[in-house]
Design an enzyme around this catalytic site. Structure first.
Site, short mmCIF file in Angstrom:
data_model
loop_
_atom_site.label_atom_id
_atom_site.label_comp_id
_atom_site.label_asym_id
_atom_site.label_seq_id
_atom_site.Cartn_x
_atom_site.Cartn_y
_atom_site.Cartn_z
N LEU A 64 0.81 -1.22 0.00
CA LEU A 64 0.00 0.00 0.00
C LEU A 64 0.85 1.27 0.00
O LEU A 64 0.35 2.35 0.27
CB LEU A 64 -0.96 0.01 1.19
N GLY A 65 2.13 1.12 -0.28
CA GLY A 65 2.97 2.31 -0.43
C GLY A 65 2.78 2.94 -1.80
O GLY A 65 1.78 2.72 -2.48
N LEU A 67 4.18 2.37 -4.68
CA LEU A 67 4.39 1.61 -5.91
C LEU A 67 3.61 0.31 -6.03
O LEU A 67 3.41 -0.21 -7.12
CB LEU A 67 5.89 1.30 -6.06
N ASP A 88 0.06 -6.02 3.04
CA ASP A 88 0.49 -4.88 3.86
C ASP A 88 -0.03 -5.15 5.28
O ASP A 88 -0.73 -6.14 5.51
CB ASP A 88 -0.08 -3.56 3.31
N ILE A 89 0.30 -4.25 6.19
CA ILE A 89 -0.24 -4.37 7.55
C ILE A 89 -1.41 -3.42 7.77
O ILE A 89 -1.97 -3.36 8.85
CB ILE A 89 0.84 -4.08 8.61
N ILE A 107 6.26 -8.25 7.57
CA ILE A 107 7.60 -8.80 7.24
C ILE A 107 8.45 -9.03 8.48
O ILE A 107 9.47 -9.71 8.42
CB ILE A 107 8.37 -7.88 6.26
N TYR A 195 18.40 4.97 6.00
CA TYR A 195 17.76 4.46 4.78
C TYR A 195 18.83 4.01 3.78
O TYR A 195 18.79 2.89 3.25
CB TYR A 195 16.90 5.58 4.19
N ILE A 225 10.61 8.77 -7.33
CA ILE A 225 9.51 8.35 -8.21
C ILE A 225 8.32 9.30 -8.07
O ILE A 225 7.91 9.63 -6.95
CB ILE A 225 9.06 6.90 -7.88
N1 SER Z 1 12.38 8.69 -2.78
C1 SER Z 1 13.36 8.28 -1.81
C2 SER Z 1 13.50 9.28 -0.75
O1 SER Z 1 13.38 10.44 -1.06
C3 SER Z 1 14.69 8.07 -2.46
O2 SER Z 1 14.75 6.80 -2.97
O3 SER Z 1 13.77 8.94 0.36
#
Ligand code: SER
Length: 373
Positions: A64-65, A67, A88-89, A107, A195, A225
């Site tokens: 549900l993110g 993509l 998803d959760i 996960i 990240y 994206i």
């Molecule tokens: N869209 C991501 C971010 O901004 C980068 O992969 O954290």
């Protein structure tokens, strides 16, 4: 699971709706098989449960993110509705729930994930659960749990059940000591965000499992994206999505990055098609397991100028967010994706002007529909 219990409910609530990520589970991991027991002579084990002539049975985590829903739609057209399961959760919205199989999957709960893979005879896993860059800096422990511990569960289950595993990486996997313009596939990677660190870890672990155990691991480094129907959450590149919504609804936009901050970006349709193409690429074409993919690079000022061609009255102000500016300043300006183009024929369709046209067309028609209702 030492990390999660110290985290507040507020943090979970703040994060869950925006990123399609997983919150923590308290279940005890129980592994009946370890890929560490497999020797290199057993490397063919990964082909046991998947025949190339069958349609794959696909599980998408973090569905549900930004993509997951779009990728499910693309894969369902190709492999059949029931062969692609979104998970998803969080509770799915009606249109997602009614469009194809959706199940709960955490996960961080190894047994839950394994049960889903076994009961549904999964052959491919797309692992989209993750906390993005800015929200990760605000919640390092949660990002570490979801992005690193969660990945370990996914890797072990993929190895145990012979899955093809796709994990996205990112421009965030590079740092201030990487070459930035252009950034090649292989270079120094010393990211300064949790990240980025977790994504370098994912790249290396996936490649290690591939070389050590023969796992069919595939990874693309995505640019920022940009999508109309779904929104990212907690990223550094999110401004390039938000501007379209604010321009149409409010006629004004406040940007948290400086006007000259140039980053690699991609329209969602290109991103999803690239994902399908790397998933389907014959193994013998892949000289690497982790590829950069590129489409365009622009800065906020260039994006604003392009949007103003259609919305000339758009008002823009800049209120720089130190954390996100610092992150953006350490990331690539432009990706070198020549290996993806050479090995499996990657080619983007959307540049900046096409991106702006398609985004405004989609959101404008949505606005008209909303007003008409
Ligand atoms: N869209 C991501 C971010 O901004 C980068 O992969 O954290």
């Amino acid at each position: 699971m030492p990390v999660g219990r110290t985290l507040t409910r507020a943090v979970h609530q703040a994060l869950s709706p925006v990123c399609g990520c997983q919150v923590l589970s308290t279940s005890v991991r129980c592994i009946s098989f370890s890929p560490r027991q497999v020797t290199s002579s057993d490397a063919s084990f990964h082909s046991v449960s998947f025949s190339e002539t069958d349609h794959p049975r696909v599980l998408i985590t973090g569905g549900l993110g930004q993509l997951g829903v779009g990728l499910a739609k693309l894969l369902r057209k190709r492999y059949g509705n029931n062969n692609v399961i979104l998970s998803d959760i969080r509770k799915p919205p009606d249109h997602v729930f009614h469009s194809g199989p959706f199940i709960y999957s955490d996960i961080l709960d190894y047994k839950n994930l394994r049960e889903i893979v076994v009961n549904n005879r999964i052959t491919w896993m797309i692992h989209y659960s993750a906390l993005l860059s800015a929200v990760g800096e605000a919640n390092v422990q949660l990002a570490r749990a979801v992005n690193i511990t969660g990945l370990h569960n996914v890797l072990d289950i993929a190895a145990e059940h012979g899955l093809r595993l796709f994990v996205p990486s990112t421009i965030g996997a590079f740092g201030p000591t990487s070459p930035r313009n252009p950034t090649p596939d292989l270079c120094i990677q010393r990211p300064r965000t949790i990240y980025g660190v977790s994504k370098v870890h994912a790249e290396l672990m996936g490649e290690y499992y591939h070389h050590r155990y023969g796992m069919d691991f595939r990874c693309l480094r995505y640019p920022g994206i940009i999508s109309a129907d779904t929104q990212p959450g907690g990223g550094t590149t999110d401004y390039a999505v938000q501007i379209f919504h604010d321009a149409i609804k409010e006629g004004k936009f406040e940007c948290y990055l400086k006007p000259d901050t140039c980053l690699p970006m991609m329209y969602i349709d290109d991103c999803l098609r690239a994902t399908l193409e790397i998933l389907e690429a014959p193994a013998e074409c892949l000289t690497m397991r982790t590829y950069n993919i590129n489409a365009m690079s622009f800065n906020p000022e260039e994006l604003v100028n392009e949007v103003r061609k259609y919305l000339p009255d758009l008002q823009v102000s800049y209120n720089v967010d130190k954390v996100r500016q610092g992150i953006a300043d350490s990331w690539p300006v432009k990706f070198d994706d020549s290996n993806a183009r050479k090995d499996w024929g990657w080619k983007h369709d959307y540049d900046l002007s096409e991106l702006v046209t398609v985004m405004l067309n989609i959101l404008n028609s949505e606005t008209r529909v909303a007003r008409a209702n």
